[in-house]
Design an enzyme around this catalytic site. Structure first.
Site, PDB file in Angstrom:
ATOM      1  N   GLU A   3       6.510   1.884 -11.759  1.00 44.61           N
ATOM      2  CA  GLU A   3       6.363   2.291 -10.353  1.00 44.61           C
ATOM      3  C   GLU A   3       6.098   3.788 -10.236  1.00 44.61           C
ATOM      4  O   GLU A   3       6.792   4.598 -10.851  1.00 44.61           O
ATOM      5  CB  GLU A   3       7.645   1.902  -9.605  1.00 44.61           C
ATOM      6  CG  GLU A   3       7.427   1.164  -8.329  1.00 44.61           C
ATOM      7  CD  GLU A   3       6.658  -0.159  -8.453  1.00 44.61           C
ATOM      8  OE1 GLU A   3       5.427  -0.136  -8.276  1.00 44.61           O
ATOM      9  OE2 GLU A   3       7.289  -1.197  -8.684  1.00 44.61           O
ATOM     10  N   HIS A   4       5.081   4.123  -9.467  1.00 46.96           N
ATOM     11  CA  HIS A   4       4.636   5.510  -9.249  1.00 46.96           C
ATOM     12  C   HIS A   4       4.185   6.156 -10.563  1.00 46.96           C
ATOM     13  O   HIS A   4       4.213   7.371 -10.700  1.00 46.96           O
ATOM     14  CB  HIS A   4       5.717   6.357  -8.570  1.00 46.96           C
ATOM     15  CG  HIS A   4       5.824   6.067  -7.095  1.00 46.96           C
ATOM     16  ND1 HIS A   4       5.312   6.896  -6.118  1.00 46.96           N
ATOM     17  CD2 HIS A   4       6.374   5.021  -6.441  1.00 46.96           C
ATOM     18  CE1 HIS A   4       5.563   6.376  -4.925  1.00 46.96           C
ATOM     19  NE2 HIS A   4       6.200   5.227  -5.090  1.00 46.96           N
ATOM     20  N   ASP A  28       1.117   5.129 -11.811  1.00 46.10           N
ATOM     21  CA  ASP A  28      -0.355   5.001 -11.881  1.00 46.10           C
ATOM     22  C   ASP A  28      -1.064   6.318 -11.614  1.00 46.10           C
ATOM     23  O   ASP A  28      -1.987   6.695 -12.330  1.00 46.10           O
ATOM     24  CB  ASP A  28      -0.892   3.848 -11.006  1.00 46.10           C
ATOM     25  CG  ASP A  28      -0.511   3.904  -9.542  1.00 46.10           C
ATOM     26  OD1 ASP A  28       0.268   4.799  -9.136  1.00 46.10           O
ATOM     27  OD2 ASP A  28      -0.984   3.038  -8.778  1.00 46.10           O
ATOM     28  N   SER A  36     -10.957  -9.305  12.712  1.00 51.15           N
ATOM     29  CA  SER A  36      -9.702  -9.582  12.017  1.00 51.15           C
ATOM     30  C   SER A  36      -9.007 -10.754  12.697  1.00 51.15           C
ATOM     31  O   SER A  36      -8.671 -10.681  13.879  1.00 51.15           O
ATOM     32  CB  SER A  36      -8.785  -8.357  12.059  1.00 51.15           C
ATOM     33  OG  SER A  36      -7.464  -8.757  11.755  1.00 51.15           O
ATOM     34  N   GLY A  52       2.908  -4.473   5.182  1.00 59.91           N
ATOM     35  CA  GLY A  52       3.997  -3.488   5.105  1.00 59.91           C
ATOM     36  C   GLY A  52       5.165  -3.958   4.261  1.00 59.91           C
ATOM     37  O   GLY A  52       6.277  -3.462   4.402  1.00 59.91           O
ATOM     38  N   SER A  64       0.766  -5.122  -1.246  1.00 57.23           N
ATOM     39  CA  SER A  64      -0.632  -4.672  -1.325  1.00 57.23           C
ATOM     40  C   SER A  64      -1.600  -5.457  -0.464  1.00 57.23           C
ATOM     41  O   SER A  64      -2.682  -5.843  -0.909  1.00 57.23           O
ATOM     42  CB  SER A  64      -1.134  -4.680  -2.768  1.00 57.23           C
ATOM     43  OG  SER A  64      -0.437  -3.744  -3.498  1.00 57.23           O
ATOM     44  N   GLU A  70      -9.067   4.173   0.086  1.00 58.37           N
ATOM     45  CA  GLU A  70      -7.675   4.312   0.534  1.00 58.37           C
ATOM     46  C   GLU A  70      -7.260   5.790   0.533  1.00 58.37           C
ATOM     47  O   GLU A  70      -6.611   6.272   1.456  1.00 58.37           O
ATOM     48  CB  GLU A  70      -6.765   3.489  -0.388  1.00 58.37           C
ATOM     49  CG  GLU A  70      -5.313   3.598  -0.055  1.00 58.37           C
ATOM     50  CD  GLU A  70      -4.661   2.291   0.350  1.00 58.37           C
ATOM     51  OE1 GLU A  70      -5.259   1.217   0.153  1.00 58.37           O
ATOM     52  OE2 GLU A  70      -3.543   2.355   0.871  1.00 58.37           O
ATOM     53  N   ASP A  98      -3.008  -1.201  -7.373  1.00 58.66           N
ATOM     54  CA  ASP A  98      -3.138  -2.350  -6.470  1.00 58.66           C
ATOM     55  C   ASP A  98      -4.573  -2.879  -6.444  1.00 58.66           C
ATOM     56  O   ASP A  98      -4.812  -4.093  -6.483  1.00 58.66           O
ATOM     57  CB  ASP A  98      -2.702  -1.961  -5.051  1.00 58.66           C
ATOM     58  CG  ASP A  98      -1.316  -1.353  -5.030  1.00 58.66           C
ATOM     59  OD1 ASP A  98      -0.588  -1.501  -6.032  1.00 58.66           O
ATOM     60  OD2 ASP A  98      -0.966  -0.718  -4.028  1.00 58.66           O
TER      61      ASP A  98
HETATM   62  C1  GLA Z   1       1.732   1.696  -3.983  1.00 55.70           C
HETATM   63  C2  GLA Z   1       0.440   2.356  -4.410  1.00 55.70           C
HETATM   64  C3  GLA Z   1       0.227   2.209  -5.911  1.00 55.70           C
HETATM   65  C4  GLA Z   1       1.455   2.634  -6.696  1.00 55.70           C
HETATM   66  C5  GLA Z   1       2.710   2.005  -6.108  1.00 55.70           C
HETATM   67  C6  GLA Z   1       3.949   2.538  -6.749  1.00 55.70           C
HETATM   68  O1  GLA Z   1       1.643   0.315  -4.121  1.00 55.70           O
HETATM   69  O2  GLA Z   1      -0.650   1.797  -3.732  1.00 55.70           O
HETATM   70  O3  GLA Z   1      -0.907   2.938  -6.301  1.00 55.70           O
HETATM   71  O4  GLA Z   1       1.545   4.024  -6.765  1.00 55.70           O
HETATM   72  O5  GLA Z   1       2.821   2.207  -4.724  1.00 55.70           O
HETATM   73  O6  GLA Z   1       4.018   2.135  -8.065  1.00 55.70           O
END
Ligand code: GLA
Length: 394
Positions: A33-34, A36, A67, A121, A125, A159, A171
């Site tokens: 996590e975090h 990437d 949508s 949310g 993703s 994004e 994602d």
């Molecule tokens: C979100 C971001 C990803 C990644 C995660 C944390 O999903 O879109 O790029 O940084 O948070 O791992």
């Protein structure tokens, strides 16, 4: 499951043309996590929640995007697309058009219907699934041939630059390259990846804390700038450290005291998470579920204590899960500050586990969690028949 036939007929009724339909999945991250955007390692799986993008060409120089989820439509002249985000759902497909155009792709006139069931949310993703589905749909009307990893990079750019969330590549990459029944270990620097089968006796159970998060602005971007601050400090001592991927626990032990305490904690999470993620992929491949589970719990603790990106509700979900029979591992998944936990659970225990988790969570927080029994799924693909039978179109 999303209703392909209903999406097709909604599109045909509204726009008077039979569409071609693409599907791009949401994802759950097993670990990493975090990492990437620090050029590190992640191990997500695509899930069986997705966005359908139904597209047909037009001849009136107009782009119309509908949508189903928001029950809204936006319409633009093809040569006068919005240059800036308007902070609504249409930013995702419009951002995609903007980066495609920058990349030299001629954008034709088209009608697009978006219909998705990725919870919004919830850290699964939904945005990447909209971006990837939209991009692949639009590209199908052009002669451009862009490989999937490059499509992921372009969607990430949409994004970052259009929507305004400084997210990494995870994602969009898994929405492009995910594979049925597999997790994907991605090296976010080289974009090399390997697929690791998820054993068929295990279920992917996702528990939605119902605490909403948002990436555009807010805590995500704050964390990212803290990480950049720490990286710059390390780089001033050891210039080979381009991003935290290049840093070791020894580097932190040597120079961490020169960082603000919070910055050191953020960096420690990422440096140790990279090590855990590679070890977790090895464990999954070796069938060493005990090690995999331990790494998932350690990753959660690091996300909670060092990165401080958990929330009390998600901590409760992980704690409850850890006491249930048949649970291999559990942790908060995704960008943090709410959203979902991912639980690897023996199939035989999955139903009881879900019921107990729901009860325990309600009792502890007064909140009714949504629990999803998911299945690792394929990346973006074309839906090939009106029955909604999906086949890889790579
Ligand atoms: C979100 C971001 C990803 C990644 C995660 C944390 O999903 O879109 O790029 O940084 O948070 O791992």
């Amino acid at each position: 499951m999303l209703d392909v036939t209903a999406t097709r007929s909604l599109h045909s009724r509204r726009f008077g043309q039979d569409p071609v339909i693409f599907s791009a999945p949401g994802r759950v991250n097993l670990i990493g996590e975090h990492t990437d955007y620090a050029d590190g390692f992640v191990m997500p799986a695509a899930i069986d929640f997705a966005t359908l993008a139904a597209i047909s060409p037009r001849t009136d120089n107009t782009i119309a995007i509908n949508s189903v989820n928001f029950d809204e439509q936006v319409t633009y002249p093809v040569d006068n697309l919005p240059a800036k985000a308007s902070h609504q759902w249409s930013d995702y497909p419009v951002g995609v058009l903007s980066v495609l155009r920058e990349a030299g792709v001629h954008i034709p006139a088209f009608s697009l219907t978006l219909n998705g069931d990725v919870p919004i949310g919830a850290g699964l993703s939904s945005s990447a699934s909209i971006e990837v589905a939209s991009m692949v749909a639009v590209l199908s009307l052009t002669s451009a041939e862009i490989p999937l990893p490059r499509i992921a990079q372009l969607c990430q750019r949409a994004e970052n630059n259009f929507v305004g969330a400084s997210t990494g590549i995870m994602d969009q990459f898994i929405a492009c390259c995910g594979a049925e029944d597999h997790a994907l270990l991605l090296d976010c620097r080289s974009l090399e990846y390997r697929l690791a089968p998820i054993p068929s006796h295990l279920s992917l159970v996702i528990a939605n804390s119902m605490v909403k998060h948002s990436h555009a602005g807010g805590e995500y971007n704050t964390r990212r700038s803290e990480v950049e601050e720490g990286t710059a400090l390390l780089r001033s001592h050891r210039p080979e450290i381009k991003l935290l991927r290049d840093a070791t626990p020894d580097d932190l032990a040597r120079w961490g005291s020169e960082m603000r305490p919070d910055v050191l904690k953020r960096c420690r999470h990422i440096v140790t998470e990279n090590i855990r993620t590679v070890a977790a992929a090895d464990a999954l491949e070796a069938g060493d579920l005990k090690t995999l589970g331990r790494l998932m719990y350690e990753a959660h603790a690091s996300y909670r204590d060092d990165f401080e990106a958990s929330c009390p509700e998600c901590d409760i979900l992980v704690d409850l899960a850890s006491k249930e029979p048949g649970v291999i591992g559990a942790r908060l998944t995704g960008g943090g500050f709410g959203g979902c936990t991912v639980n690897l659970v023996e199939n035989a225990n999955a139903r009881d586990f879900s019921a107990h988790l729901r009860e325990g969570y309600l009792e502890a927080t007064g909140i009714e969690a949504d629990i999803y029994l998911c299945h690792a799924s394929a990346g973006v693909h074309k839906i090939t028949s009106s029955e909604g039978e999906a086949q890889l179109a790579k």
